[in-house]
Write an enzyme that holds these catalytic residues in place. Structure first.
Site, short mmCIF file in Angstrom:
data_model
loop_
_atom_site.label_atom_id
_atom_site.label_comp_id
_atom_site.label_asym_id
_atom_site.label_seq_id
_atom_site.Cartn_x
_atom_site.Cartn_y
_atom_site.Cartn_z
N GLY A 148 -11.00 37.28 -45.36
CA GLY A 148 -12.35 37.14 -45.19
C GLY A 148 -11.98 36.52 -43.20
O GLY A 148 -12.48 35.99 -42.80
N GLY A 149 -10.60 36.56 -43.41
CA GLY A 149 -9.81 35.49 -41.84
C GLY A 149 -10.30 34.58 -42.08
O GLY A 149 -10.14 33.76 -43.65
N SER A 232 -4.97 38.34 -47.63
CA SER A 232 -5.46 38.70 -46.36
C SER A 232 -5.83 37.50 -45.97
O SER A 232 -4.80 36.97 -45.42
CB SER A 232 -6.64 38.78 -46.09
#
Length: 564
Positions: A148-149, A232
């Site tokens: 989610g960044g 991510s």
């Protein structure tokens, strides 16, 4: 047993084959005779409401998918209010009696939410644990940082539930919620003093690892065999931990998946963002940032507060969009350097590493625009020109040469996956291999799902985030799940076999530092000479330099300064 089921069953036992010599010296010595499933059912059927003593007090957990689960465990104290906001997390509180640990804790303050989760809250320092049994054994610990960044997500999401990993592979899985976005990365050190040292979201992760180091033995985990991993934004967090002196004593190996680099923001730039927040929120005293409701600070992060200052976004919208992504700062202390920008972090030189990503990362980021998946040649050129300028034709020519049968849409996905996803993962592998102190293992999740992008005939392949449920072996939803059907789900035997392979490899790496498993090719470390890369699929393949033509081209582009 049919062939796909037999293959999945073999993968379930593959890890056992990889550490049978070790297991003969433990209580698991009878596993080969009983079969892993039989052993598991005997071990996991006990203690419907297990109680564990931690340094802070007793916890009562639950049974979930055949594993013991402890949810919403506090690993730090309050981080809200004018005395605690934007500072390092305090130690976790103690309690008397038995604390219920059957409900998830609050996720971090963020834009949006997720069905079935508690409401987001500023006080969000909770972790979840899944273990075969809280029996004092010394199992590998797999510590996952969600994606989610650096702005959204939580450790509560169903796709990354750790029960299957724990049950199938005799490991302990830990996931945390931690501060994100403006609450996790607004830096006030130059405005309010050194106690506001910044990078508080990363310091939360260090606090969670510290809690694990002190308490995980009570849950059947080995504090001296901890693997950190993440996808991510979680890959970016894992890369940051790999370079943090405070984290170094607390983990022993790492996996960086579909990584987003943590950036190279300096304290001066971060201070200007804090001043921008004050302007947008109508403040002149930086201490007022400690008192505002968290929702108002979130409005600054999302840009909604800019309306309070006429013209604030005029002429600078693109810079604001980049700034408000919120990520760590390179401060010379908490995070001394941007990991893998120029070299592999020396303080983790002796720690084995996995790095890689999904073959079709960019599909995920285009799901909201179905026209991406039916491009003409001219559509392709126009879209890429927005990113690549006068280098567009060279990119198309290179990728068409290595993929002569690709459609314009497939070329677009390949090119926008190469930069930044594949280029960054290859850079990490190169730098770790050049360091030469511990092995690095490179991979691409190569499985090609036949599931179509909604409202198109374009197969999703292996898009960004498809590795989460795959490596956690959460392809099949648990019985009685209340989550709405996922239009991108793939329940085919091929996907299930790929999940069995990937989850077994990750658990093997957690146990031994080597991800090879029985029934699949030996996963050899990445070297500069051969660039060995595992293509993870129904049947995995070890390939030497699988993207050579494209890699050589994007390296030239980087050296020329046309890509980062």
């Amino acid at each position: 047993m049919d062939e796909p089921s037999a293959g999945i069953s073999r993968a379930r036992c593959a890890l056992r084959g990889g550490w049978m010599d070790w297991s003969r010296r433990t209580i698991l010595g009878g596993a080969a005779a009983l079969g892993w499933g039989a052993l598991a059912s005997k071990a996991f059927a006990k203690d419907a409401n297990p109680v564990v003593m931690t340094a802070q007090g007793r916890l009562r957990g639950m049974i979930e998918r055949g594993a013991q689960a402890f949810r919403g465990v506090p690993y730090g104290g309050s981080v809200s209010g004018p005395d605690r906001r934007f500072r390092a997390p305090p130690p976790p509180p103690a309690w008397t009696g038995v604390r219920d640990a059957t409900q998830y804790g609050a996720p971090a303050i963020q834009a949006g939410g997720f069905p079935g989760e508690p409401a987001a809250a500023e006080d969000c320092l909770f972790l979840n644990i899944w273990t075969p049994a809280a029996d004092g054994a010394r199992r590998p610990v797999m510590f996952y940082s969600h994606g989610g960044g650096f702005t959204v997500g939580s450790g509560n999401r169903p796709s990354q539930n750790g029960a299957n990993l724990a049950r199938l592979y005799d490991v302990v899985v830990v996931e945390s919620n931690h501060r994100l976005g403006v609450m996790g990365y607004l830096y006030l050190g130059q405005l309010l003093g050194p106690e506001y040292q910044g990078n508080q979201g990363l310091l939360d992760l260090v606090a969670a690892l510290t809690w694990v180091n002190e308490n995980i033995a009570a849950f059947g985990g080995d504090p001296h065999n901890v693997m950190i991993f993440g996808e991510s934004g979680g890959g970016g967090k894992t890369a940051a931990l790999y370079a943090m002196p405070a984290a170094a004593p607390l983990f022993h190996k790492a996996s960086i998946e579909s990584p987003v680099g943590p950036g190279d923001r300096a304290p001066e730039e971060a201070t200007e963002i804090a001043r921008e927040a004050m302007r947008a929120l109508g403040l002149t005293d930086p201490r007022k940032l400690l008192e505002l409701p968290a929702e108002q600070l979130l409005r600054f992060q999302t840009g909604e507060a800019d309306a309070a200052v006429p013209g604030e976004r005029t002429g600078g919208a693109q810079r604001n969009n980049r700034d408000r992504m919120f990520w760590p700062i390179i401060d010379g202390a908490i995070l001394p350097e941007s990991p893998f920008k120029d070299h592999a972090p020396a303080l983790s030189a002796q720690k084995p590493l996995i790095v890689g990503g999904c073959k079709d990362e960019a599909v995920f980021f285009n799901l909201g625009d179905k026209s991406t998946f039916s491009m003409s040649d001219e559509d392709l050129r126009q879209r890429l020109a927005l990113m690549l300028g006068d280098r567009t034709d060279d990119w198309i020519r290179t990728f068409r040469g290595s993929r002569p049968n690709a459609s314009p849409s497939q070329l677009y996905i390949a090119i926008t996956t190469a930069t930044p996803w594949r280029a960054y993962a290859v850079r990490v592998a190169e730098q770790k291999a050049q360091e030469g102190a511990a092995p690095v293992y490179s991979y691409i999740l190569d499985y090609q799902s036949p599931t179509k992008v909604p409202q198109t005939d374009y197969p999703i392949g292996s898009p960004h985030a498809s590795d989460i449920g795959t490596k956690f072996d959460n392809v099949v939803p648990p019985p009685g799940t209340s989550a709405p059907p996922n239009p991108l789900s793939d329940l085919t035997p091929g996907k299930r076999q790929t999940a069995a392979n990937m989850s077994a490899m990750w658990a093997a790496f957690a146990r031994t530092g080597r991800p090879s498993i029985a029934g699949q090719p030996e996963w050899k470390p990445y070297t500069i000479d051969r660039r060995e890369t595992m293509l993870i699929d129904v049947q995995c393949t070890l390939i030497a330099d699988p993207e050579k033509t494209e890699r050589l081209f994007w390296e030239t582009e980087k050296n020329a300064g046309s890509i980062r």
